[in-house]
Design a protein around this motif. Structure first.
Motif, mmCIF file in Angstrom:
data_model
loop_
_atom_site.group_PDB
_atom_site.id
_atom_site.type_symbol
_atom_site.label_atom_id
_atom_site.label_comp_id
_atom_site.label_asym_id
_atom_site.label_seq_id
_atom_site.Cartn_x
_atom_site.Cartn_y
_atom_site.Cartn_z
ATOM 1 N N PHE A 189 0.829 -1.203 0.000
ATOM 2 C CA PHE A 189 0.000 0.000 0.000
ATOM 3 C C PHE A 189 0.867 1.259 0.000
ATOM 4 N N LEU A 190 2.033 1.198 0.621
ATOM 5 C CA LEU A 190 2.902 2.366 0.699
ATOM 6 C C LEU A 190 3.379 2.805 -0.682
ATOM 7 N N THR A 191 3.579 1.853 -1.579
ATOM 8 C CA THR A 191 3.981 2.201 -2.942
ATOM 9 C C THR A 191 2.853 2.937 -3.658
ATOM 10 N N LYS A 192 1.624 2.523 -3.424
ATOM 11 C CA LYS A 192 0.472 3.215 -4.015
ATOM 12 C C LYS A 192 0.389 4.650 -3.511
ATOM 13 N N VAL A 193 0.650 4.838 -2.220
ATOM 14 C CA VAL A 193 0.646 6.188 -1.644
ATOM 15 C C VAL A 193 1.732 7.043 -2.287
ATOM 16 N N HIS A 194 2.924 6.473 -2.409
ATOM 17 C CA HIS A 194 4.043 7.176 -3.041
ATOM 18 C C HIS A 194 3.685 7.591 -4.463
ATOM 19 N N ASP A 195 3.134 6.674 -5.239
ATOM 20 C CA ASP A 195 2.782 6.962 -6.626
ATOM 21 C C ASP A 195 1.703 8.036 -6.709
ATOM 22 N N HIS A 196 0.744 7.991 -5.791
ATOM 23 C CA HIS A 196 -0.321 8.993 -5.768
ATOM 24 C C HIS A 196 0.261 10.386 -5.517
ATOM 25 N N PHE A 197 1.153 10.491 -4.531
ATOM 26 C CA PHE A 197 1.767 11.779 -4.235
ATOM 27 C C PHE A 197 2.601 12.276 -5.413
ATOM 28 N N ALA A 198 3.275 11.375 -6.092
ATOM 29 C CA ALA A 198 4.099 11.766 -7.245
ATOM 30 C C ALA A 198 3.225 12.366 -8.347
ATOM 31 N N ARG A 199 2.083 11.736 -8.611
ATOM 32 C CA ARG A 199 1.163 12.261 -9.635
ATOM 33 C C ARG A 199 0.611 13.620 -9.227
ATOM 34 N N GLU A 200 0.216 13.746 -7.977
ATOM 35 C CA GLU A 200 -0.357 15.005 -7.501
ATOM 36 C C GLU A 200 0.684 16.124 -7.509
ATOM 37 N N ARG A 201 1.946 15.779 -7.203
ATOM 38 C CA ARG A 201 3.011 16.783 -7.209
ATOM 39 C C ARG A 201 3.220 17.319 -8.620
ATOM 40 N N GLU A 202 3.258 16.403 -9.599
ATOM 41 C CA GLU A 202 3.442 16.829 -10.986
ATOM 42 C C GLU A 202 2.277 17.689 -11.455
ATOM 43 N N PHE A 203 1.063 17.321 -11.040
ATOM 44 C CA PHE A 203 -0.119 18.117 -11.395
ATOM 45 C C PHE A 203 0.002 19.519 -10.816
ATOM 46 N N LEU A 204 0.381 19.601 -9.532
ATOM 47 C CA LEU A 204 0.495 20.900 -8.867
ATOM 48 C C LEU A 204 1.559 21.759 -9.531
ATOM 49 N N PHE A 205 2.732 21.171 -9.793
ATOM 50 C CA PHE A 205 3.815 21.946 -10.384
ATOM 51 C C PHE A 205 3.478 22.394 -11.800
ATOM 52 N N SER A 206 2.772 21.546 -12.546
ATOM 53 C CA SER A 206 2.409 21.930 -13.916
ATOM 54 C C SER A 206 1.486 23.141 -13.922
ATOM 55 N N ARG A 207 0.623 23.232 -12.912
ATOM 56 C CA ARG A 207 -0.273 24.386 -12.810
ATOM 57 C C ARG A 207 0.475 25.617 -12.302
ATOM 58 N N ILE A 208 1.393 25.403 -11.359
ATOM 59 C CA ILE A 208 2.181 26.529 -10.852
ATOM 60 C C ILE A 208 3.007 27.153 -11.970
ATOM 61 N N ASP A 209 3.563 26.311 -12.836
ATOM 62 C CA ASP A 209 4.418 26.801 -13.918
ATOM 63 C C ASP A 209 3.661 27.681 -14.911
ATOM 64 N N LYS A 210 2.344 27.590 -14.910
ATOM 65 C CA LYS A 210 1.533 28.398 -15.820
ATOM 66 C C LYS A 210 1.181 29.761 -15.238
#
Length: 220
Positions: A189-210
């Motif tokens: 389950f910890l790997t799923k949590v890690h992957d979820h945070f990684a996706r959300e981080r990329e989403f957040l940064f992509s919006r910040i960059d705009k």
């Protein structure tokens, strides 16, 4: 926990969240004549317990082996991944710091599994060679079980024994213990949590960059 982290069971002290274990470490090892070196910014409870025990507090924004030798603290407090910045500390640096000091090196890893779900870079792996390292962890973050209030401190057997002698008689409830055991049955389950945070981080940064007139700095 011992099976999960590949340590001996008598290296582990369980407590009412990592907060209580940080307080326990301070209760046992800190006092007015103790100098503590803290890399800031950091988890506020670390600063609190040092002040509560009236220890000498030295704060630095960058930590080096040379600085540890010069200041000669009895306790070095680290937080990796850092709360609040998310910065991680290379385990090789932690090992060198532990080698350069006769004092304790306390590493708060409450967020480690979000960054490193397999604990490949955990300071727990350093304890075998460096008996002065203590690592605090928690079921509150990656496991998502903040409400059960279960944390753990991993150290040498000798340090764990001293901490256990000063621990609360009943630091966690039976219900919390059972829920923690169930969580340990599902480590993937910890790997799923890690992957979820990684996706959300990329989403957040992509919006910040705009955003206009805003530029990200550092390693983010």
């Amino acid at each position: 926990i011992a099976h999960w982290l590949n340590v001996e069971s008598d290296q582990i002290v369980v407590g009412n969240g990592s907060d209580q274990l940080i307080d326990l470490i301070a209760k046992v090892f800190l006092g007015p004549k103790v100098t503590c070196l803290v890399k800031i910014p950091t988890f506020f409870r670390i600063i609190d317990v040092v002040r509560e025990r009236r220890s000498k507090l030295i704060t630095v924004s960058a930590l080096t082996e040379k600085l540890v030798v010069e200041l000669n603290p009895q306790v070095v407090w680290l937080c990796s991944p850092n709360n609040p910045t998310g910065e991680t500390i290379n385990p090789k640096l932690i090992a060198r710091i532990a080698q350069k000091t006769k004092g304790l090196v306390v590493v708060d890893e409450a967020y480690q599994e979000i960054f490193d779900p397999e604990n490949k870079f955990s300071a727990v792996k350093l304890i075998k060679e460096h008996k002065n390292i203590l690592v605090t962890k928690s079921f509150s973050k990656a496991f998502g079980l903040a409400g059960i209030r279960v944390g753990m401190c991993i150290s040498s057997k000798e340090i764990a024994e001293v901490l256990e002698k000063n621990q609360l008689n009943f630091p966690i409830s039976t219900n919390s213990e059972q829920m923690a055991l169930k969580a340990l049955d599902n480590i993937p389950f910890l790997t799923k949590v890690h992957d979820h945070f990684a996706r959300e981080r990329e989403f957040l940064f992509s919006r910040i960059d705009k955003l206009p007139n805003l530029e990200r700095g550092g390693n983010s």
